[in-house]
Scaffold this motif. Structure first.
Motif, mmCIF file in Angstrom:
data_model
loop_
_atom_site.group_PDB
_atom_site.id
_atom_site.type_symbol
_atom_site.label_atom_id
_atom_site.label_comp_id
_atom_site.label_asym_id
_atom_site.label_seq_id
_atom_site.Cartn_x
_atom_site.Cartn_y
_atom_site.Cartn_z
ATOM 1 N N GLY A 1 7.587 7.888 -7.362
ATOM 2 C CA GLY A 1 7.471 9.390 -6.833
ATOM 3 C C GLY A 1 8.655 9.476 -5.860
ATOM 4 O O GLY A 1 8.781 8.323 -4.938
ATOM 5 N N PRO A 2 9.361 10.550 -5.799
ATOM 6 C CA PRO A 2 10.650 10.602 -5.010
ATOM 7 C C PRO A 2 9.998 10.575 -3.425
ATOM 8 O O PRO A 2 10.825 10.025 -2.844
ATOM 9 N N ASP A 3 9.075 11.025 -3.279
ATOM 10 C CA ASP A 3 8.612 11.099 -1.577
ATOM 11 C C ASP A 3 8.186 9.778 -1.148
ATOM 12 O O ASP A 3 8.679 9.281 -0.109
ATOM 13 N N ALA A 4 7.516 9.107 -1.985
ATOM 14 C CA ALA A 4 7.305 7.582 -1.622
ATOM 15 C C ALA A 4 8.466 6.724 -1.645
ATOM 16 O O ALA A 4 8.475 5.877 -0.687
ATOM 17 N N TYR A 5 9.433 7.020 -2.585
ATOM 18 C CA TYR A 5 10.725 6.112 -2.402
ATOM 19 C C TYR A 5 11.277 6.595 -1.112
ATOM 20 O O TYR A 5 12.120 5.645 -0.469
ATOM 21 N N THR A 6 11.662 7.820 -0.801
ATOM 22 C CA THR A 6 12.305 8.245 0.315
ATOM 23 C C THR A 6 11.642 7.473 1.525
ATOM 24 O O THR A 6 12.446 7.039 2.331
#
Length: 151
Positions: free
Chosen positions: A128-133
Motif C-alpha cells: 500500500g502506498p501509505d505504508a510504503y511512504t
C-alpha cells in the motif's frame, strides 16, 4: 532457540538491510545487463549511484558513498576503461578533476533510475502506498540516527 534459527525467523536490522540491498542489486544489475550494460558490477554503484550528470569530484563520491578514496579511485579507473565515465579538468579548481558520465554512463544512470523506480512502485503496490511512504520515512530516520551515532 539456536542463533542461526533466530536469524532466519527474526533477523536483525543488519541482516534485513543486507538482504534488501543484495536483492535490489541483483535485480538492478541483471536488468541492466539485459539492457546492454553487461560489464557493470554492484560495486560500481559506489560511483554511479552518487555521480552527478554534470560531474563530481572523486572525493565527493567517496564521501557520499561512504567508501575509501582508494576504493572509489579504483572503481573510477574501471568505469573509465568500460566507457562509463571520463576525467575532465574541474573548471572551479585547476588542480582537481571531475568525474563526468559519458553518453553510455548517462544511459546507465537513466535506466537505473527507471528500474529502481519500478522496484519501489512494486513494493508500494504490495504493501500500500501509505505504508510504503511511512516505511521509507522511518527507514530514512533510522539511517540518519545510525549515522549520527557514529560521528
Amino acid at each position: 532457540m539456536r542463533r542461526s534459527e533466530r536469524k532466519r525467523t527474526d533477523p536483525d536490522l543488519g541482516v534485513l538491510t543486507s538482504r534488501l540491498l543484495f536483492a535490489i542489486q541483483a535485480e538492478l544489475f541483471d536488468t541492466l545487463a539485459r539492457q546492454g550494460h553487461t560489464n557493470l558490477r554492484p560495486q560500481h554503484g559506489a560511483v554511479m549511484a552518487y555521480l552527478d550528470a554534470e560531474g563530481s569530484r572523486a572525493t565527493d563520491l567517496a564521501r557520499r558513498s561512504g567508501q575509501h578514496k582508494q576504493v572509489v579511485g579504483k572503481l573510477i579507473d574501471e568505469l573509465e576503461a568500460l566507457g562509463y565515465v571520463e576525467r575532465r579538468p574541474d573548471p572551479g579548481d585547476r588542480r582537481a578533476k571531475l568525474i563526468v558520465p559519458t553518453v553510455r554512463g548517462l544511459d546507465q544512470m537513466t535506466r537505473s533510475d527507471a528500474i529502481l523506480a519500478e522496484i519501489e512502485q512494486r513494493h508500494a503496490r504490495a504493501v500500500g502506498p501509505d505504508a510504503y511512504t511511512e516505511f521509507k520515512r522511518l527507514f530514512r530516520q533510522i539511517v540518519e540516527s545510525q549515522r549520527a551515532g557514529r560521528d
